[in-house]
Design an enzyme around this catalytic site. Structure first.
Site, PDB file in Angstrom:
ATOM      1  N   HIS A  42       0.841  -1.209   0.000  1.00 30.75           N
ATOM      2  CA  HIS A  42       0.000   0.000   0.000  1.00 30.75           C
ATOM      3  C   HIS A  42       0.870   1.251   0.000  1.00 30.75           C
ATOM      4  O   HIS A  42       2.058   1.200   0.290  1.00 30.75           O
ATOM      5  CB  HIS A  42      -0.899   0.025   1.246  1.00 30.75           C
ATOM      6  CG  HIS A  42      -0.134   0.200   2.530  1.00 30.75           C
ATOM      7  ND1 HIS A  42       0.609  -0.821   3.090  1.00 30.75           N
ATOM      8  CD2 HIS A  42       0.016   1.274   3.345  1.00 30.75           C
ATOM      9  CE1 HIS A  42       1.186  -0.374   4.197  1.00 30.75           C
ATOM     10  NE2 HIS A  42       0.848   0.886   4.378  1.00 30.75           N
ATOM     11  N   ASP A  98       0.432   5.125   1.946  1.00 24.98           N
ATOM     12  CA  ASP A  98      -0.329   5.553   3.118  1.00 24.98           C
ATOM     13  C   ASP A  98      -1.454   6.511   2.753  1.00 24.98           C
ATOM     14  O   ASP A  98      -1.281   7.417   1.930  1.00 24.98           O
ATOM     15  CB  ASP A  98       0.611   6.223   4.138  1.00 24.98           C
ATOM     16  CG  ASP A  98       1.521   5.204   4.824  1.00 24.98           C
ATOM     17  OD1 ASP A  98       1.124   4.040   4.951  1.00 24.98           O
ATOM     18  OD2 ASP A  98       2.644   5.593   5.222  1.00 24.98           O
ATOM     19  N   HIS A 127       4.684   0.218   0.090  1.00 17.28           N
ATOM     20  CA  HIS A 127       5.446  -0.499   1.110  1.00 17.28           C
ATOM     21  C   HIS A 127       4.609  -1.616   1.709  1.00 17.28           C
ATOM     22  O   HIS A 127       3.380  -1.644   1.563  1.00 17.28           O
ATOM     23  CB  HIS A 127       5.994   0.456   2.177  1.00 17.28           C
ATOM     24  CG  HIS A 127       4.941   1.279   2.869  1.00 17.28           C
ATOM     25  ND1 HIS A 127       4.361   2.375   2.282  1.00 17.28           N
ATOM     26  CD2 HIS A 127       4.391   1.164   4.096  1.00 17.28           C
ATOM     27  CE1 HIS A 127       3.482   2.894   3.123  1.00 17.28           C
ATOM     28  NE2 HIS A 127       3.469   2.179   4.226  1.00 17.28           N
TER      29      HIS A 127
HETATM   30 FE   LIG Z   1       1.902   2.208   5.710  1.00 16.98          FE
END
Ligand SMILES: [Fe+2]
Length: 282
Positions: A102, A104, A258
């Site tokens: 994903h 953030d 990440h």
């Molecule tokens: Fe994250």
């Protein structure tokens, strides 16, 4: 004030570099901050070892890159609401926080520019974080696919992790997660994003928040989205960071995905995260 010469040592071919010669708890000069910013733009994720940061110092460092934001669904520290504790206790068996590819908070109109994650307690093995270069993900698509994606808009929502029936109901028990109906809101972002500082194009979809293409159903969107999710995390676009106590990772959330590995059952892991406010993707 400390003036040091910073050095960036790449840890993989695709992205990621360890930065040495700087102590993040110091009051850093504008020129050192500019070098760190350039290293971030060049390497997409940068790492610092053996740092000692109080919450105030972590916040002060991150603020040099822009205003910080509070998480919509995770309560911050009582005295420092900008810092969220990413923690899993040794006896927890549920999913770990961030345990899927994903970027953030892409459910937001302006997803974070980047996050600064500081390791307080790391397991003796496991708990590494993977990062993936989304410029490469875009550039390795065929011209035909690039052209098609250029015309597409994606719908992002936080309902999967943070909605009333989301994953936080049964996971992340040691964290201060507050699911709410706000997570059902939908946000539109371009599927291909132009980085506001480098001008490079990158793929901008992720499995945690992207649910479909605009004006299409989830069923219609799913085959292409699943292809893109898989392509976006191809091994050749990634690096893997082994945490040590006091390590800091700072990633450019506009150009990387990440993934926090969930392979440290029986051990405790605790991080402090802050997020720097970003632009509306274009
Ligand atoms: Fe994250």
């Amino acid at each position: 004030m400390t003036y040091q010469t910073i050095k960036a040592t790449p840890i993989a071919g695709a992205l990621g570099a360890e930065i040495s010669g700087v102590s993040l708890s110091d009051e850093l000069s504008d020129s050192v901050i500019a070098k760190i910013r350039n290293a971030l733009l060049d390497h997409l994720v940068i790492f610092f070892r053996d740092q000692k940061l109080t919450p105030e110092q972590q916040i002060a460092f991150a603020r040099r890159f822009g205003p910080l934001e509070e998480h919509d669904f995770v309560k911050g520290l009582p005295d420092h609401p900008e810092i969220i504790r990413v923690v899993r206790e040794a006896d927890e068996t549920s999913l770990n926080f961030g345990g899927a590819w994903h970027s953030d908070v892409t459910h937001q109109e302006c997803p974070a520019l980047g996050s600064v994650l500081y390791a307080l307690d790391v397991p003796p093995y496991g708990g590494d974080t993977l990062f993936s270069n989304q410029y490469l993900a875009y550039e390795t698509l065929s011209p035909g696919m690039q052209q098609m994606l250029a015309g597409l808009t994606a719908i992002h929502t936080a309902r999967g992790p943070f909605g009333p029936e989301g994953r936080s109901k049964t996971n992340w028990q040691s964290m201060q997660v507050e699911p709410s109906a706000k997570a059902l809101e939908e946000m539109e972002h371009p599927v291909v994003r132009t980085h506001p500082e480098t001008g490079r194009k990158g793929l901008f979809v992720n499995k945690t928040f992207t649910v479909r293409f605009k004006d299409m159903t989830e069923q219609e969107s799913s085959p292409l989205l699943e292809y893109l999710f898989k392509h976006a995390s191809h091994e050749g676009f990634t690096c893997r960071f082994r945490w040590t106590p006091g390590a800091v990772a700072f990633w450019d959330n506009r150009a990387v995905l990440h993934y926090a590995l969930n392979d440290y059952s029986g051990h405790r892991r605790e991080m402090h995260r802050v997020a720097i406010s970003g632009d509306r993707p274009v």
